[in-house]
Design a protein around this motif. Structure first.
Motif, PDB file in Angstrom:
ATOM      1  N   PRO A   1       3.059  60.786 -26.852  1.00 13.39           N
ATOM      2  CA  PRO A   1       4.473  60.943 -26.473  1.00 13.39           C
ATOM      3  C   PRO A   1       4.849  62.379 -26.135  1.00 13.39           C
ATOM      4  O   PRO A   1       5.641  62.609 -25.210  1.00 13.39           O
ATOM      5  CB  PRO A   1       5.226  60.443 -27.706  1.00 13.39           C
ATOM      6  CG  PRO A   1       4.262  59.550 -28.405  1.00 13.39           C
ATOM      7  CD  PRO A   1       2.919  60.172 -28.177  1.00 13.39           C
ATOM      8  N   PHE A   2       4.293  63.359 -26.872  1.00 10.94           N
ATOM      9  CA  PHE A   2       4.619  64.746 -26.563  1.00 10.94           C
ATOM     10  C   PHE A   2       4.035  65.159 -25.219  1.00 10.94           C
ATOM     11  O   PHE A   2       4.706  65.799 -24.417  1.00 10.94           O
ATOM     12  CB  PHE A   2       4.126  65.677 -27.670  1.00 10.94           C
ATOM     13  CG  PHE A   2       5.131  65.926 -28.736  1.00 10.94           C
ATOM     14  CD1 PHE A   2       6.124  66.878 -28.567  1.00 10.94           C
ATOM     15  CD2 PHE A   2       5.125  65.189 -29.896  1.00 10.94           C
ATOM     16  CE1 PHE A   2       7.077  67.088 -29.541  1.00 10.94           C
ATOM     17  CE2 PHE A   2       6.067  65.398 -30.883  1.00 10.94           C
ATOM     18  CZ  PHE A   2       7.049  66.356 -30.702  1.00 10.94           C
TER      19      PHE A   2
ATOM     20  N   PHE B   1       9.623  60.217 -29.837  1.00  8.41           N
ATOM     21  CA  PHE B   1       9.697  59.845 -28.423  1.00  8.41           C
ATOM     22  C   PHE B   1       9.349  58.351 -28.331  1.00  8.41           C
ATOM     23  O   PHE B   1       8.210  57.971 -28.054  1.00  8.41           O
ATOM     24  CB  PHE B   1       8.729  60.688 -27.595  1.00  8.41           C
ATOM     25  CG  PHE B   1       9.143  62.125 -27.477  1.00  8.41           C
ATOM     26  CD1 PHE B   1      10.222  62.490 -26.692  1.00  8.41           C
ATOM     27  CD2 PHE B   1       8.454  63.115 -28.156  1.00  8.41           C
ATOM     28  CE1 PHE B   1      10.611  63.812 -26.583  1.00  8.41           C
ATOM     29  CE2 PHE B   1       8.829  64.446 -28.052  1.00  8.41           C
ATOM     30  CZ  PHE B   1       9.920  64.793 -27.257  1.00  8.41           C
ATOM     31  N   SER B   2      10.352  57.516 -28.563  1.00 13.59           N
ATOM     32  CA  SER B   2      10.115  56.081 -28.722  1.00 13.59           C
ATOM     33  C   SER B   2       9.490  55.455 -27.488  1.00 13.59           C
ATOM     34  O   SER B   2       8.600  54.600 -27.599  1.00 13.59           O
ATOM     35  CB  SER B   2      11.434  55.373 -29.061  1.00 13.59           C
ATOM     36  OG  SER B   2      12.028  55.954 -30.193  1.00 13.59           O
ATOM     37  N   SER B   3       9.930  55.853 -26.306  1.00 13.32           N
ATOM     38  CA  SER B   3       9.395  55.256 -25.078  1.00 13.32           C
ATOM     39  C   SER B   3       7.901  55.517 -24.954  1.00 13.32           C
ATOM     40  O   SER B   3       7.126  54.631 -24.586  1.00 13.32           O
ATOM     41  CB  SER B   3      10.135  55.809 -23.857  1.00 13.32           C
ATOM     42  OG  SER B   3      11.509  55.471 -23.910  1.00 13.32           O
ATOM     43  N   GLY B   4       7.474  56.747 -25.259  1.00 13.50           N
ATOM     44  CA  GLY B   4       6.058  57.085 -25.199  1.00 13.50           C
ATOM     45  C   GLY B   4       5.245  56.289 -26.204  1.00 13.50           C
ATOM     46  O   GLY B   4       4.125  55.846 -25.905  1.00 13.50           O
TER      47      GLY B   4
ATOM     48  N   LEU C   1      10.854  59.428 -20.635  1.00 14.28           N
ATOM     49  CA  LEU C   1       9.878  59.806 -21.655  1.00 14.28           C
ATOM     50  C   LEU C   1      10.210  61.133 -22.324  1.00 14.28           C
ATOM     51  O   LEU C   1       9.561  61.513 -23.302  1.00 14.28           O
ATOM     52  CB  LEU C   1       8.483  59.884 -21.033  1.00 14.28           C
ATOM     53  CG  LEU C   1       7.912  58.545 -20.534  1.00 14.28           C
ATOM     54  CD1 LEU C   1       6.628  58.774 -19.741  1.00 14.28           C
ATOM     55  CD2 LEU C   1       7.655  57.597 -21.694  1.00 14.28           C
ATOM     56  N   THR C   2      11.192  61.882 -21.825  1.00 15.44           N
ATOM     57  CA  THR C   2      11.557  63.164 -22.428  1.00 15.44           C
ATOM     58  C   THR C   2      12.582  63.012 -23.545  1.00 15.44           C
ATOM     59  O   THR C   2      12.864  63.975 -24.246  1.00 15.44           O
ATOM     60  CB  THR C   2      12.143  64.117 -21.371  1.00 15.44           C
ATOM     61  OG1 THR C   2      13.364  63.565 -20.850  1.00 15.44           O
ATOM     62  CG2 THR C   2      11.165  64.324 -20.224  1.00 15.44           C
ATOM     63  N   ARG C   3      13.122  61.837 -23.716  1.00 11.35           N
ATOM     64  CA  ARG C   3      14.224  61.664 -24.658  1.00 11.35           C
ATOM     65  C   ARG C   3      13.730  61.163 -26.005  1.00 11.35           C
ATOM     66  O   ARG C   3      12.890  60.277 -26.078  1.00 11.35           O
ATOM     67  CB  ARG C   3      15.252  60.683 -24.088  1.00 11.35           C
ATOM     68  CG  ARG C   3      15.916  61.204 -22.829  1.00 11.35           C
ATOM     69  CD  ARG C   3      16.969  60.254 -22.320  1.00 11.35           C
ATOM     70  NE  ARG C   3      17.595  60.786 -21.121  1.00 11.35           N
ATOM     71  CZ  ARG C   3      18.506  60.136 -20.413  1.00 11.35           C
ATOM     72  NH1 ARG C   3      18.876  58.933 -20.776  1.00 11.35           N
ATOM     73  NH2 ARG C   3      19.022  60.691 -19.333  1.00 11.35           N
ATOM     74  N   ARG C   4      14.311  61.745 -27.043  1.00 14.15           N
ATOM     75  CA  ARG C   4      13.989  61.303 -28.397  1.00 14.15           C
ATOM     76  C   ARG C   4      14.828  60.074 -28.745  1.00 14.15           C
ATOM     77  O   ARG C   4      15.921  59.887 -28.247  1.00 14.15           O
ATOM     78  CB  ARG C   4      14.259  62.417 -29.405  1.00 14.15           C
ATOM     79  CG  ARG C   4      13.253  63.541 -29.294  1.00 14.15           C
ATOM     80  CD  ARG C   4      13.421  64.544 -30.421  1.00 14.15           C
ATOM     81  NE  ARG C   4      12.349  65.518 -30.347  1.00 14.15           N
ATOM     82  CZ  ARG C   4      11.162  65.354 -30.907  1.00 14.15           C
ATOM     83  NH1 ARG C   4      10.907  64.266 -31.586  1.00 14.15           N
ATOM     84  NH2 ARG C   4      10.237  66.286 -30.799  1.00 14.15           N
TER      85      ARG C   4
ATOM     86  N   SER D   1       6.038  63.649 -22.536  1.00 13.82           N
ATOM     87  CA  SER D   1       7.326  64.330 -22.353  1.00 13.82           C
ATOM     88  C   SER D   1       7.154  65.622 -21.565  1.00 13.82           C
ATOM     89  O   SER D   1       8.005  65.959 -20.729  1.00 13.82           O
ATOM     90  CB  SER D   1       7.965  64.627 -23.716  1.00 13.82           C
ATOM     91  OG  SER D   1       7.291  65.670 -24.404  1.00 13.82           O
TER      92      SER D   1
ATOM     93  N   ASP E   1      19.752  68.714 -25.545  1.00 19.47           N
ATOM     94  CA  ASP E   1      18.717  69.742 -25.537  1.00 19.47           C
ATOM     95  C   ASP E   1      19.415  71.080 -25.293  1.00 19.47           C
ATOM     96  O   ASP E   1      20.079  71.264 -24.270  1.00 19.47           O
ATOM     97  CB  ASP E   1      17.697  69.459 -24.436  1.00 19.47           C
ATOM     98  CG  ASP E   1      16.492  70.374 -24.513  1.00 19.47           C
ATOM     99  OD1 ASP E   1      16.689  71.605 -24.651  1.00 19.47           O
ATOM    100  OD2 ASP E   1      15.362  69.890 -24.408  1.00 19.47           O
TER     101      ASP E   1
END
Length: 816
Positions: free
Chosen positions: A357-358, A382-385, A373-376, A361, A553
């Motif tokens: 996920p990182f 990073f749930s989507s990742g 994918l950049t959103r927590r 992102s 952010d």
């Protein structure tokens, strides 16, 4: 004095289910507690690497024994020595990586900084594939270790695959609950395995020294079961095919090095000094891995531990049983080793749930992957990742089966491609900068890069028919896909760029013809879509126009502030930064709208700029955030949401024509002024009689800014020597301390900064005249301020206070 109030919005069924499964949402400030010490980092980040020792020797024997017979045991040690030499070389290379690139990202960041973003996508594809296969391999090996506790049990393909998929789903759930839970749960197994496996090696070596280590003899039933064929012949050594087999065995043994890059991918998670701590941890991890691989290979050679085709019992389990003996205490030791092996293998499968996920992102920030994918998510992960990784790993397991030997061909190509990019990237870094002693460092990194590239080539050739062909095909397709996606994003950004806009009508709108009407323009970044929304807002002739940015952010918020000032927008439109600590964007903006209704007794219109796209493939790159916000804010009485669309699909030649018009213009584009020509604040500045020294009374308790309730968002409790905000009164000189919930730029009389702070008792405003920004003073920060209290626009405020930043905002996160 401002009072906090909950916004009474009904929760959706999806959110209630999410909270039930994952727990309450974590605020962004909680991530500041996730820095790791060297001991914690060794446990959390090295499980993937150290656990490779559980199957590295076995994978070499699987290739050697059917061809070379019993001589394969003697060839195991030289091949192990070659693998360990490669381990040393790669470790020396990555020791330099973690010292120079202290932001997470590893070989991707190295390649991007030295070869550019397009070439860096080779590393990104390699690492993404590596993470997916790591989850499958480690989980499958963990299940095999559990089954090996019972030597007579042999699971078929689908039962073992089902168990492995269940392990992957449990890991995904644990990581969706948040990095803190995952980090604490996955540190212990590493040390447990190192101690137990180390004990096996020590006991086995001592028994061999005293001539007491047994050689394993297999029964006829075991041979009929699935023991691989072993003959007592040396003739294969003289054939040309022997070279091919040795290369194949070496490629399998290279799987022992997987996970070595994990520390470089998570270096920013270390406590200061990050680079030094990461380098030391990397050295310790490599030393442990090397010792265990050497020890397991030596004992497998001495005991003639032979792999089984179905994967169980494993070689390390046979070695442990031989080392500990058949007595009851030996059986207990054997079970402990197997449990430790299973734990570290399964927790090694957890490492990609942090790294993937990182990395995704970072790639998405560079516009090579979807920006979602950049959103927590709900719990700062990073749930989507995590979800994408889970789906891909489960799909791979279902297609190939939960067998380590069948998964290995998908493995090392990605791993060693990452090593290649890191080594060559660091070589270019040293050659370009030519710092003191650069030649020796250049030689180490260049050698590491070239050798890793050779391993990739060897693996692609010898494992081509066993599944490596799929990776060879996916690599160029994945790279081309990332570049294509980036091209699409760049085309959209070009269409939305502020520079490409046509000249806007700069005539100020006329005075309003009806009662109070507040317009909120929600802004995420500054582009032509936002300017269209501002122009439309001016045409509504509101009593007050406010531009609101919810801070997800702090870096993005700071960049927006900078652009707002540079383009002179702060003189016409006040930019208000509102804290969104739990990242529930729709709820935060609904609270702002509700505040405007309660505080100003106004009808409120919320304008939401939305970029529209012509094709389905383009729409998939963006989420429907504006629709979710509109649905949330429209539930509040006296609030209406309007989506202002902007079509990014411009016809051919339109962008070039707009750029030509912009170059021909003598001045920058004119922008509409705020209501009544006074700018966006819609109210008088200090000179208008409503500043801190004005005569307007503070509002009654209960009228104020609605904020999300809950202890996780509460401000600090007043301490000794600090005045509680609720106790502060007009004309008093006080020192207060509170948490910043919103920052507004250009709030009064031209350029100024208005900061709203809360403690556990209430809130007030801080006014900084003539300022357009203060470093570190952002939503989520904790600030201490001293000065005389006045009344500004009906609220208690301190003008130009003496301030001290106690704790900066922690919205931007680091991996753990």
């Amino acid at each position: 004095m401002d009072q906090r109030a909950d916004v009474d919005l009904p929760e959706t069924l999806g959110y209630r289910a999410k909270r039930l499964l994952l727990g309450r949402p974590l605020v962004s400030a909680a991530i500041a507690d996730e820095k790791l010490s060297k001991k914690s980092a060794l446990g959390v980040l090295s499980s993937d690497c150290i656990s490779s020792s559980a199957y590295g020797s076995e994978e070499m024997l699987l290739v050697l024994l059917p061809i070379f017979g019993l001589a394969g045991f003697h060839l195991l040690m030289p091949l192990t020595a070659v693998v360990l030499g490669l381990l040393v070389l790669t470790t020396l290379s990555y020791r330099q990586v973690v010292m120079i690139y202290t932001r997470a990202g590893g070989s991707y960041v190295v390649a991007r900084e030295n070869f550019g973003p397009r070439v860096a996508q080779i590393a990104s594809v390699a690492l993404l594939i590596d993470y997916v296969v790591t989850v499958a391999v480690q989980s499958a090996a963990g299940v095999a270790a559990i089954v090996s506790i019972f030597p007579s049990v042999s699971l078929g393909r689908w039962p073992s695959t089902g168990l492995t998929v269940a392990v992957v789903l449990v890991l995904a759930y644990g990581n969706l609950r948040g990095v803190r839970e995952a980090g604490r749960a996955f540190a212990f197994p590493t040390y447990f395995f190192v101690v137990s496996a180390g004990l096996v090696v020590v006991v086995g070596v001592l028994r061999e020294m005293f001539g007491d280590l047994p050689v394993i003899h297999y029964t006829a039933s075991q041979h009929r079961h699935d023991l691989i064929s072993v003959t007592d012949t040396h003739s294969a050594l003289l054939t040309f095919g022997a070279i091919y087999v040795l290369m194949k065995a070496f490629a399998n043994g290279g799987a022992s090095l997987t996970g070595l890059e994990a520390i470089s991918n998570g270096v920013s998670a270390f406590k200061p000094k990050e680079g030094v701590n990461a380098r030391r941890t990397l050295s310790v991890m490599s030393g442990i891995l090397g010792a265990l691989v050497l020890g397991v290979s030596f004992l497998a050679w001495q005991t003639h531990a032979t792999p089984f085709e179905h994967g169980t019992p494993t070689v390390i389990s046979q070695v442990a049983r031989a080392a500990f003996g058949s007595a009851w205490y030996g059986h207990v030791g054997f079970v402990i080793v197997q449990v430790a092996t299973a734990l570290i293998l399964i927790t090694g499968a957890n490492t990609p749930f942090t790294g993937f996920p990182f990395l995704a992102s970072f790639i998405a920030e560079d516009s090579f992957l979807p920006r979602q994918l950049t959103r927590r998510g709900h719990r700062l992960a990073f749930s989507s990742g995590i979800i994408v990784l889970t789906v891909l790993a489960v799909a791979l397991l279902c297609a190939v089966g939960a067998h380590v030997d069948r998964l290995i061909p998908f493995y090392a190509i990605g791993v060693f491609t990452g090593f290649t990019m890191a080594g060559l990237g660091m070589a270019k870094y040293h050659r370009t900068r030519r710092e003191r002693g650069w030649r020796s460092r250049f030689a180490v990194n260049a050698t590491s890069g070239v050798v890793s590239a050779l391993v990739v080539l060897i693996f692609a050739v010898v494992k081509f028919r066993e599944g490596a062909w799929l990776i060879v095909v996916l690599f160029p397709l994945g790279w081309a896909g990332l570049l294509r996606l980036n091209s699409r994003y760049r085309a959209e950004e070009r269409a939305l760029d502020l520079v490409t806009q046509a000249r806007l009508d700069g005539n100020p709108p006329a005075e309003a013809h009806y009662g109070r009407h507040t317009v909120l323009v929600c802004v995420d970044r500054l582009d032509l879509a936002v300017l269209r929304a501002l122009r439309y807002a001016g045409s509504l002739r509101p009593t007050e126009l406010r531009v609101v940015h919810a801070v997800l952010d702090t870096a993005e918020a700071a960049e927006l502030e900078r652009q707002w000032v540079e383009r002179g927008l702060c003189d016409r439109f006040a930019l208000e930064l509102v804290e969104c600590a739990d990242r529930r964007l729709a709820r935060t903006l609904a609270g702002v709208a509700h505040d405007a209704v309660v505080r100003d007794r106004a009808e409120v219109t919320v304008l939401l700029p939305r970029r529209t796209f012509g094709r389905v493939s383009q729409r998939l790159l963006h989420d429907r955030t504006a629709d979710r916000i509109a649905a949330a804010v429209s539930r509040t009485p006296h609030v209406a949401a309007t989506i202002v669309p902007f079509d990014t699909t411009l016809p051919a030649g339109a962008i070039e024509r707009l750029e030509e018009q912009q170059r021909a213009a003598a001045a920058s584009p004119a922008l509409p002024a705020g209501p009544g020509g006074r700018g966006a604040s819609g109210g008088s500045g200090p000179s208008g009689g409503s500043g801190p020294s004005g005569e307007r009374a503070a509002p009654a308790a209960g009228a104020g800014v609605p904020k999300l309730g809950g202890p996780e968002l509460a401000g600090p409790a007043p301490r000794a020597g600090i005045t509680a905000i609720a106790a502060a009164g007009a004309r008093q000189k006080v020192t207060v301390e509170g948490r910043v919930t919103s920052v507004q730029l250009g709030a009064a009389a031209g350029r100024s900064l208005e900061v709203q702070i809360f403690d556990a008792s209430g809130g007030l405003r801080l006014l900084f005249m003539g300022r357009t920004g203060i470093s570190g003073l952002a939503p989520g920060a904790v600030v201490r301020a001293s000065g005389r209290v006045g009344v500004y626009r009906g609220h208690l405020a301190i003008a130009n206070p003496i301030y001290e930043l106690i704790q900066p905002s922690a919205t931007r996160a680091v991996p753990v």
